[in-house]
Design a protein around this motif. Structure first.
Motif, mmCIF file in Angstrom:
data_model
loop_
_atom_site.group_PDB
_atom_site.id
_atom_site.type_symbol
_atom_site.label_atom_id
_atom_site.label_comp_id
_atom_site.label_asym_id
_atom_site.label_seq_id
_atom_site.Cartn_x
_atom_site.Cartn_y
_atom_site.Cartn_z
ATOM 1 N N ALA A 1 51.398 77.514 12.203
ATOM 2 C CA ALA A 1 51.974 78.434 13.190
ATOM 3 C C ALA A 1 51.503 78.104 14.597
ATOM 4 C CB ALA A 1 51.613 79.876 12.839
ATOM 5 N N THR A 2 50.386 77.391 14.705
ATOM 6 C CA THR A 2 49.818 77.125 16.037
ATOM 7 C C THR A 2 50.108 75.715 16.546
ATOM 8 O OG1 THR A 2 47.710 76.319 15.149
ATOM 9 C CG2 THR A 2 47.919 78.693 15.514
ATOM 10 N N VAL A 3 50.740 74.879 15.731
ATOM 11 C CA VAL A 3 50.989 73.514 16.203
ATOM 12 C C VAL A 3 52.227 73.496 17.094
ATOM 13 C CG1 VAL A 3 50.024 72.653 14.041
ATOM 14 C CG2 VAL A 3 52.503 72.709 14.362
ATOM 15 N N ARG A 4 52.319 72.481 17.931
ATOM 16 C CA ARG A 4 53.473 72.342 18.812
ATOM 17 C C ARG A 4 54.626 71.679 18.062
ATOM 18 N NH1 ARG A 4 52.748 68.732 22.157
ATOM 19 N NH2 ARG A 4 50.726 67.972 21.421
ATOM 20 N N LEU A 5 55.820 72.020 18.467
ATOM 21 C CA LEU A 5 57.011 71.458 17.824
ATOM 22 C C LEU A 5 56.985 69.933 17.857
ATOM 23 C CD1 LEU A 5 59.763 72.009 16.505
ATOM 24 C CD2 LEU A 5 60.769 71.995 18.801
ATOM 25 N N GLU A 6 56.486 69.389 18.952
ATOM 26 C CA GLU A 6 56.454 67.932 19.096
ATOM 27 C C GLU A 6 55.578 67.295 18.022
ATOM 28 O OE1 GLU A 6 55.756 70.049 21.696
ATOM 29 O OE2 GLU A 6 57.850 69.955 22.371
ATOM 30 N N GLN A 7 54.528 68.005 17.646
ATOM 31 C CA GLN A 7 53.630 67.458 16.614
ATOM 32 C C GLN A 7 54.342 67.348 15.275
ATOM 33 O OE1 GLN A 7 50.418 70.459 17.796
ATOM 34 N NE2 GLN A 7 49.205 68.755 17.027
ATOM 35 N N LEU A 8 55.214 68.325 14.991
ATOM 36 C CA LEU A 8 55.981 68.270 13.742
ATOM 37 C C LEU A 8 57.061 67.200 13.828
ATOM 38 C CD1 LEU A 8 56.364 72.037 12.758
ATOM 39 C CD2 LEU A 8 54.760 70.335 11.874
ATOM 40 N N LEU A 9 57.664 67.062 14.997
ATOM 41 C CA LEU A 9 58.691 66.039 15.168
ATOM 42 C C LEU A 9 58.098 64.650 14.950
ATOM 43 C CD1 LEU A 9 60.612 67.538 18.223
ATOM 44 C CD2 LEU A 9 61.451 67.282 15.875
ATOM 45 N N GLU A 10 56.827 64.492 15.297
ATOM 46 C CA GLU A 10 56.168 63.206 15.086
ATOM 47 C C GLU A 10 56.031 62.889 13.593
ATOM 48 O OE1 GLU A 10 52.452 63.403 17.110
ATOM 49 O OE2 GLU A 10 53.377 63.501 19.115
ATOM 50 N N CYS A 11 56.129 63.923 12.766
ATOM 51 C CA CYS A 11 56.072 63.709 11.313
ATOM 52 C C CYS A 11 57.454 63.380 10.751
ATOM 53 C CB CYS A 11 55.520 64.954 10.620
ATOM 54 S SG CYS A 11 53.868 65.416 11.133
ATOM 55 N N LYS A 12 58.405 63.095 11.622
ATOM 56 C CA LYS A 12 59.752 62.675 11.226
ATOM 57 C C LYS A 12 60.516 63.775 10.508
ATOM 58 C CE LYS A 12 58.734 58.753 12.928
ATOM 59 N NZ LYS A 12 59.247 58.452 14.284
ATOM 60 N N LEU A 13 60.298 65.026 10.932
ATOM 61 C CA LEU A 13 60.992 66.143 10.299
ATOM 62 C C LEU A 13 62.423 66.296 10.804
ATOM 63 C CD1 LEU A 13 58.311 68.956 10.121
ATOM 64 C CD2 LEU A 13 59.125 67.442 8.348
ATOM 65 N N GLY A 14 62.697 65.751 11.977
ATOM 66 C CA GLY A 14 64.038 65.911 12.528
ATOM 67 C C GLY A 14 64.372 67.372 12.767
ATOM 68 N N ALA B 1 56.416 79.175 9.287
ATOM 69 C CA ALA B 1 54.954 79.322 9.361
ATOM 70 C C ALA B 1 54.587 80.547 10.186
ATOM 71 C CB ALA B 1 54.333 78.059 9.960
ATOM 72 N N ARG B 2 55.296 80.736 11.290
ATOM 73 C CA ARG B 2 54.993 81.880 12.159
ATOM 74 C C ARG B 2 55.366 83.201 11.495
ATOM 75 N NH1 ARG B 2 56.968 79.058 17.863
ATOM 76 N NH2 ARG B 2 55.050 77.850 18.161
ATOM 77 N N MET B 3 56.477 83.206 10.773
ATOM 78 C CA MET B 3 56.897 84.440 10.097
ATOM 79 C C MET B 3 55.908 84.844 9.008
ATOM 80 S SD MET B 3 60.971 83.582 9.864
ATOM 81 C CE MET B 3 61.532 85.044 8.993
ATOM 82 N N VAL B 4 55.330 83.855 8.325
ATOM 83 C CA VAL B 4 54.352 84.172 7.285
ATOM 84 C C VAL B 4 53.016 84.542 7.917
ATOM 85 C CG1 VAL B 4 53.065 83.291 5.307
ATOM 86 C CG2 VAL B 4 55.486 82.703 5.592
ATOM 87 N N ALA B 5 52.601 83.766 8.901
ATOM 88 C CA ALA B 5 51.296 84.006 9.536
ATOM 89 C C ALA B 5 51.252 85.373 10.211
ATOM 90 C CB ALA B 5 51.002 82.891 10.548
#
Length: 280
Positions: A150-163, A173-177
DNA sequence: ATCCAGGATAGCG
DNA sequence: CGCTATCATGGA
Protein backbone atom coordinates in the motif's frame (compact mmCIF):
# COMPACT_ATOMS: atom_id res chain seq x y z
CA UNK A 1 19.25 -29.68 7.82
CA UNK A 2 17.27 -32.77 8.77
CA UNK A 3 14.25 -33.70 6.72
CA UNK A 4 11.06 -34.90 8.35
CA UNK A 5 9.00 -37.63 6.67
CA UNK A 6 5.30 -37.25 5.99
CA UNK A 7 2.98 -39.80 4.36
CA UNK A 8 1.31 -38.40 1.25
CA UNK A 9 -0.70 -40.94 -0.75
CA UNK A 10 -2.54 -39.80 -3.87
CA UNK A 11 -0.32 -36.77 -4.08
CA UNK A 12 2.06 -35.34 -6.67
CA UNK A 13 4.16 -32.46 -5.36
CA UNK A 14 5.62 -31.33 -8.68
CA UNK A 15 2.29 -31.34 -10.51
CA UNK A 16 0.54 -29.60 -7.64
CA UNK A 17 3.08 -26.79 -7.40
CA UNK A 18 3.27 -26.36 -11.18
CA UNK A 19 -0.41 -26.59 -12.09
CA UNK A 20 -1.05 -22.87 -12.19
CA UNK A 21 -2.52 -22.30 -8.75
CA UNK A 22 0.65 -21.13 -7.01
CA UNK A 23 3.65 -19.56 -8.75
CA UNK A 24 6.62 -19.07 -6.47
CA UNK A 25 8.10 -22.48 -5.64
CA UNK A 26 11.67 -22.96 -6.83
CA UNK A 27 13.32 -26.28 -7.65
CA UNK A 28 16.25 -27.08 -5.39
CA UNK A 29 18.08 -30.29 -4.42
CA UNK A 30 15.47 -32.54 -5.99
CA UNK A 31 12.63 -30.77 -4.23
CA UNK A 32 11.09 -27.32 -3.95
CA UNK A 33 11.90 -24.33 -1.77
CA UNK A 34 9.28 -21.71 -1.07
CA UNK A 35 7.23 -19.86 1.47
CA UNK A 36 4.06 -21.04 3.17
CA UNK A 37 2.71 -17.63 4.17
CA UNK A 38 5.59 -16.27 6.28
CA UNK A 39 7.23 -19.65 6.86
CA UNK A 40 10.16 -20.95 4.86
CA UNK A 41 9.70 -24.51 3.64
CA UNK A 42 11.65 -27.06 1.67
CA UNK A 43 9.71 -30.10 0.43
CA UNK A 44 10.69 -33.09 -1.66
CA UNK A 45 8.86 -36.25 -2.62
CA UNK A 46 9.88 -39.89 -2.81
CA UNK A 47 6.95 -42.05 -3.86
CA UNK A 48 4.20 -41.85 -1.29
CA UNK A 49 6.33 -39.94 1.19
CA UNK A 50 7.18 -36.26 1.49
CA UNK A 51 10.30 -35.03 3.26
CA UNK A 52 10.23 -31.49 4.51
CA UNK A 53 12.05 -28.98 6.66
CA UNK A 54 11.50 -25.43 7.82
CA UNK A 55 7.78 -25.25 8.34
CA UNK A 56 6.03 -27.37 10.94
CA UNK A 57 4.14 -30.49 9.94
CA UNK A 58 0.67 -29.06 10.40
CA UNK A 59 1.47 -26.15 8.09
CA UNK A 60 2.64 -28.49 5.34
CA UNK A 61 -0.33 -30.84 5.66
CA UNK A 62 -2.78 -27.95 5.69
CA UNK A 63 -1.13 -26.00 2.85
CA UNK A 64 -0.88 -28.99 0.54
CA UNK A 65 -4.40 -30.11 1.50
CA UNK A 66 -3.23 -33.64 2.26
CA UNK A 67 -6.45 -34.05 4.25
CA UNK A 68 -8.73 -33.62 1.23
CA UNK A 69 -10.89 -36.70 0.52
CA UNK A 70 -9.33 -37.50 -2.86
CA UNK A 71 -11.33 -40.69 -3.46
CA UNK A 72 -14.57 -38.87 -2.87
CA UNK A 73 -13.43 -35.97 -5.05
CA UNK A 74 -12.38 -38.20 -7.96
CA UNK A 75 -15.63 -40.14 -7.72
CA UNK A 76 -17.58 -36.91 -8.03
CA UNK A 77 -16.11 -36.18 -11.46
CA UNK A 78 -18.42 -36.69 -14.42
CA UNK A 79 -17.83 -39.96 -16.26
CA UNK A 80 -16.74 -38.88 -19.72
CA UNK A 81 -13.66 -39.51 -21.91
CA UNK A 82 -12.11 -36.05 -21.58
CA UNK A 83 -12.43 -36.10 -17.82
CA UNK A 84 -11.00 -39.61 -17.64
CA UNK A 85 -7.88 -38.69 -19.61
CA UNK A 86 -7.38 -35.50 -17.60
CA UNK A 87 -7.79 -37.39 -14.33
CA UNK A 88 -5.02 -39.79 -15.29
CA UNK A 89 -2.73 -37.08 -16.62
CA UNK A 90 -3.23 -34.82 -13.59
CA UNK A 91 -3.28 -37.58 -10.97
CA UNK A 92 -2.05 -36.35 -7.61
CA UNK A 93 -2.88 -32.68 -8.03
CA UNK A 94 -4.51 -31.12 -5.01
CA UNK A 95 -6.15 -27.73 -4.61
CA UNK A 96 -3.87 -26.23 -2.01
CA UNK A 97 -4.83 -23.73 0.70
CA UNK A 98 -3.26 -20.36 -0.01
CA UNK A 99 -3.27 -17.25 2.14
CA UNK A 100 -6.07 -15.01 0.76
CA UNK A 101 -4.13 -11.79 0.19
CA UNK A 102 -1.26 -13.54 -1.50
CA UNK A 103 -3.67 -15.45 -3.73
CA UNK A 104 -5.76 -12.39 -4.59
CA UNK A 105 -2.71 -10.27 -5.36
CA UNK A 106 -1.09 -12.94 -7.51
CA UNK A 107 -4.19 -13.53 -9.60
CA UNK A 108 -4.71 -9.78 -9.93
CA UNK A 109 -1.48 -9.83 -11.92
CA UNK A 110 -2.56 -12.86 -13.96
CA UNK A 111 -4.92 -11.14 -16.41
CA UNK A 112 -3.84 -11.93 -19.98
CA UNK A 113 -0.52 -13.38 -18.87
CA UNK A 114 1.04 -16.74 -19.49
CA UNK A 115 1.71 -18.91 -16.46
CA UNK A 116 5.45 -18.43 -16.95
CA UNK A 117 5.15 -14.67 -16.76
CA UNK A 118 2.77 -14.72 -13.79
CA UNK A 119 5.52 -16.66 -12.06
CA UNK A 120 8.18 -14.13 -13.04
CA UNK A 121 6.05 -11.26 -11.74
CA UNK A 122 5.31 -13.11 -8.49
CA UNK A 123 8.98 -13.79 -7.84
CA UNK A 124 9.99 -10.21 -8.65
CA UNK A 125 7.40 -8.72 -6.29
CA UNK A 126 8.49 -11.11 -3.54
CA UNK A 127 12.17 -10.31 -4.00
CA UNK A 128 11.65 -6.56 -4.08
CA UNK A 129 9.01 -6.10 -1.39
CA UNK A 130 8.71 -9.36 0.55
CA UNK A 131 10.67 -10.69 3.51
CA UNK A 132 13.72 -12.85 3.01
CA UNK A 133 13.27 -16.15 4.81
CA UNK A 134 16.49 -18.06 5.29
CA UNK A 135 17.47 -21.27 6.99
CA UNK A 136 20.55 -23.33 6.25
CA UNK A 137 20.96 -23.80 2.51
CA UNK A 138 17.39 -22.76 1.79
CA UNK A 139 15.85 -19.37 1.28
CA UNK A 140 12.67 -17.89 -0.13
CA UNK A 141 10.75 -14.62 -0.07
CA UNK A 142 7.34 -14.16 1.50
CA UNK A 143 4.70 -12.26 -0.46
CA UNK A 144 4.58 -8.65 0.78
CA UNK A 145 1.67 -7.91 3.09
CA UNK A 146 -0.93 -5.40 1.86
CA UNK A 147 0.33 -2.82 4.35
CA UNK A 148 3.70 -2.93 2.60
CA UNK A 149 2.43 -2.76 -0.97
CA UNK A 150 0.00 0.00 0.00
CA UNK A 151 2.96 2.32 0.54
CA UNK A 152 4.97 1.64 -2.61
CA UNK A 153 4.89 4.00 -5.57
CA UNK A 154 3.12 3.00 -8.76
CA UNK A 155 6.40 3.33 -10.64
CA UNK A 156 7.96 0.67 -8.44
CA UNK A 157 5.24 -1.79 -9.43
CA UNK A 158 5.54 -0.83 -13.09
CA UNK A 159 9.22 -1.74 -12.85
CA UNK A 160 8.05 -5.27 -12.02
CA UNK A 161 6.51 -5.43 -15.52
CA UNK A 162 2.94 -5.40 -14.25
CA UNK A 163 1.71 -3.15 -17.03
CA UNK A 164 -1.93 -2.10 -16.63
CA UNK A 165 -2.25 -4.47 -13.67
CA UNK A 166 -0.07 -2.27 -11.45
CA UNK A 167 -2.84 0.19 -10.60
CA UNK A 168 -5.19 -2.63 -9.65
CA UNK A 169 -2.66 -4.28 -7.34
CA UNK A 170 -1.87 -0.98 -5.66
CA UNK A 171 -5.57 -0.17 -5.20
CA UNK A 172 -6.27 -3.61 -3.78
CA UNK A 173 -3.38 -3.34 -1.33
CA UNK A 174 -4.70 0.01 -0.12
CA UNK A 175 -8.26 -1.26 0.21
CA UNK A 176 -7.10 -4.17 2.36
CA UNK A 177 -4.57 -2.19 4.38
CA UNK A 178 -7.13 0.51 5.18
CA UNK A 179 -9.65 -2.05 6.35
CA UNK A 180 -12.12 -1.15 3.60
CA UNK A 181 -12.31 -4.83 2.74
CA UNK A 182 -11.55 -7.51 5.36
CA UNK A 183 -10.19 -10.65 3.69
CA UNK A 184 -10.56 -12.70 6.88
CA UNK A 185 -14.19 -11.68 7.29
CA UNK A 186 -14.85 -12.92 3.75
CA UNK A 187 -13.88 -16.40 4.94
CA UNK A 188 -17.10 -16.58 6.96
CA UNK A 189 -19.39 -15.50 4.13
CA UNK A 190 -21.38 -17.74 1.85
CA UNK A 191 -19.74 -18.34 -1.51
CA UNK A 192 -22.12 -15.96 -3.25
CA UNK A 193 -21.56 -13.21 -0.69
CA UNK A 194 -17.82 -13.77 -0.80
CA UNK A 195 -17.84 -13.50 -4.59
CA UNK A 196 -19.74 -10.23 -4.41
CA UNK A 197 -17.20 -8.92 -1.92
CA UNK A 198 -14.19 -9.92 -4.01
CA UNK A 199 -15.40 -8.33 -7.26
CA UNK A 200 -15.35 -4.97 -5.46
CA UNK A 201 -11.60 -4.92 -6.03
CA UNK A 202 -10.71 -3.16 -9.27
CA UNK A 203 -9.42 -5.69 -11.75
CA UNK A 204 -11.28 -8.58 -10.10
CA UNK A 205 -14.12 -10.01 -12.12
CA UNK A 206 -15.88 -13.33 -11.80
CA UNK A 207 -12.94 -15.40 -13.05
CA UNK A 208 -10.33 -14.06 -10.65
CA UNK A 209 -12.88 -14.04 -7.83
CA UNK A 210 -13.45 -17.74 -8.46
CA UNK A 211 -9.69 -18.37 -8.38
CA UNK A 212 -9.51 -16.79 -4.93
CA UNK A 213 -12.63 -18.63 -3.75
CA UNK A 214 -11.13 -21.92 -4.92
CA UNK A 215 -7.46 -21.52 -4.04
CA UNK A 216 -7.75 -19.48 -0.83
CA UNK A 217 -11.24 -19.90 0.62
CA UNK A 218 -11.66 -23.65 0.09
CA UNK A 219 -14.77 -23.29 -2.07
CA UNK A 220 -14.03 -26.42 -4.04
CA UNK A 221 -17.11 -26.00 -6.21
CA UNK A 222 -15.97 -22.58 -7.48
CA UNK A 223 -14.93 -22.97 -11.10
CA UNK A 224 -12.81 -20.26 -12.76
CA UNK A 225 -13.46 -20.25 -16.51
CA UNK A 226 -10.41 -18.93 -18.31
CA UNK A 227 -9.43 -19.21 -21.96
CA UNK A 228 -8.28 -22.80 -21.46
CA UNK A 229 -11.42 -24.05 -19.72
CA UNK A 230 -13.58 -22.22 -22.23
CA UNK A 231 -11.58 -23.99 -24.94
CA UNK A 232 -12.12 -27.39 -23.30
CA UNK A 233 -15.84 -26.79 -22.92
CA UNK A 234 -16.22 -25.66 -26.51
CA UNK A 235 -14.04 -28.35 -28.05
CA UNK A 236 -15.21 -31.28 -25.92
CA UNK A 237 -18.63 -30.65 -24.48
CA UNK A 238 -20.06 -28.41 -27.19
CA UNK A 239 -18.28 -29.89 -30.19
CA UNK A 240 -20.20 -29.20 -33.37
CA UNK A 241 -22.58 -26.73 -31.83
CA UNK A 242 -21.99 -23.03 -32.13
CA UNK A 243 -22.19 -19.77 -30.25
CA UNK A 244 -22.22 -20.92 -26.65
CA UNK A 245 -22.34 -17.70 -24.66
CA UNK A 246 -20.19 -17.22 -21.58
CA UNK A 247 -23.18 -17.22 -19.17
CA UNK A 248 -24.31 -20.50 -20.72
CA UNK A 249 -20.84 -21.99 -20.31
CA UNK A 250 -20.83 -21.04 -16.64
CA UNK A 251 -24.24 -22.53 -15.97
CA UNK A 252 -23.28 -25.74 -17.76
CA UNK A 253 -19.94 -26.04 -15.95
CA UNK A 254 -21.35 -25.52 -12.48
CA UNK A 255 -24.05 -28.10 -13.01
CA UNK A 256 -22.06 -30.65 -15.00
CA UNK A 257 -18.93 -30.81 -12.83
CA UNK A 258 -20.75 -30.85 -9.52
CA UNK A 259 -19.71 -30.20 -5.95
CA UNK A 260 -15.98 -30.45 -6.69
CA UNK A 261 -16.13 -28.49 -9.95
CA UNK A 262 -13.02 -26.54 -8.97
CA UNK A 263 -11.01 -29.75 -8.71
CA UNK A 264 -12.33 -31.06 -12.03
CA UNK A 265 -11.46 -27.73 -13.62
CA UNK A 266 -7.90 -27.87 -12.28
CA UNK A 267 -7.37 -31.38 -13.67
CA UNK A 268 -8.71 -30.34 -17.08
CA UNK A 269 -6.69 -27.13 -17.05
CA UNK A 270 -3.40 -28.88 -16.27
CA UNK A 271 -3.96 -31.56 -18.87
CA UNK A 272 -5.00 -29.27 -21.69
CA UNK A 273 -2.44 -26.57 -21.02
CA UNK A 274 0.42 -29.04 -21.25
CA UNK A 275 -0.79 -31.19 -24.14
CA UNK A 276 -2.82 -28.90 -26.39
CA UNK A 277 -1.59 -28.47 -29.93
CA UNK A 278 -3.55 -26.61 -32.55
CA UNK A 279 -3.71 -29.53 -34.95
CA UNK A 280 -4.72 -32.11 -32.41
C1' DA B 1 6.12 -10.03 -37.76
C1' DT B 2 1.74 -11.54 -35.91
C1' DC B 3 -0.82 -13.68 -32.45
C1' DC B 4 -1.96 -14.96 -27.88
C1' DA B 5 -1.67 -15.23 -22.84
C1' DG B 6 -5.43 -18.68 -16.08
C1' DG B 7 -9.36 -10.92 -17.87
C1' DA B 8 -11.70 -6.76 -16.65
C1' DT B 9 -14.18 -2.97 -18.02
C1' DA B 10 -16.41 0.76 -20.44
C1' DG B 11 -19.04 1.77 -24.41
C1' DC B 12 -22.07 0.51 -27.89
C1' DG B 13 -26.56 -1.18 -30.29
C1' DC C 1 -27.83 -9.01 -23.01
C1' DG C 2 -24.10 -9.61 -26.41
C1' DC C 3 -20.37 -7.73 -28.86
C1' DT C 4 -15.92 -4.92 -29.21
C1' DA C 5 -11.83 -2.06 -28.24
C1' DT C 6 -8.52 -1.25 -24.94
C1' DC C 7 -5.39 -1.92 -21.40
C1' DA C 8 1.13 -3.59 -21.11
C1' DT C 9 4.31 -7.03 -21.77
C1' DG C 10 6.77 -11.03 -23.40
C1' DG C 11 6.93 -15.61 -25.32
C1' DA C 12 5.89 -18.61 -29.18
Amino acid sequence: MSLQPLPAPCFDLEKTLNSGQVFHWVRQDGGFAGAIAEELAYIEQDGRTLFFSGADEHSVVHYLALDHPLDQILNSFPDDPAMKVATEYSAGIRIIRQEPWECLATFLTSAMKQVLHIRAISLTIRQRFGRLLRSGDFCAFSYPRPEVLATVRLEQLLECKLGFRARNLLSAARMVASGEIDLEAIRKLSTEEARRALVQFPGVGEKIANCVLLFAYERLNAIPIDVWIARVLNEVYFKGRQKISMPELKIFAENYFGSYAGYAQQYLFHHWRLTYRKKG
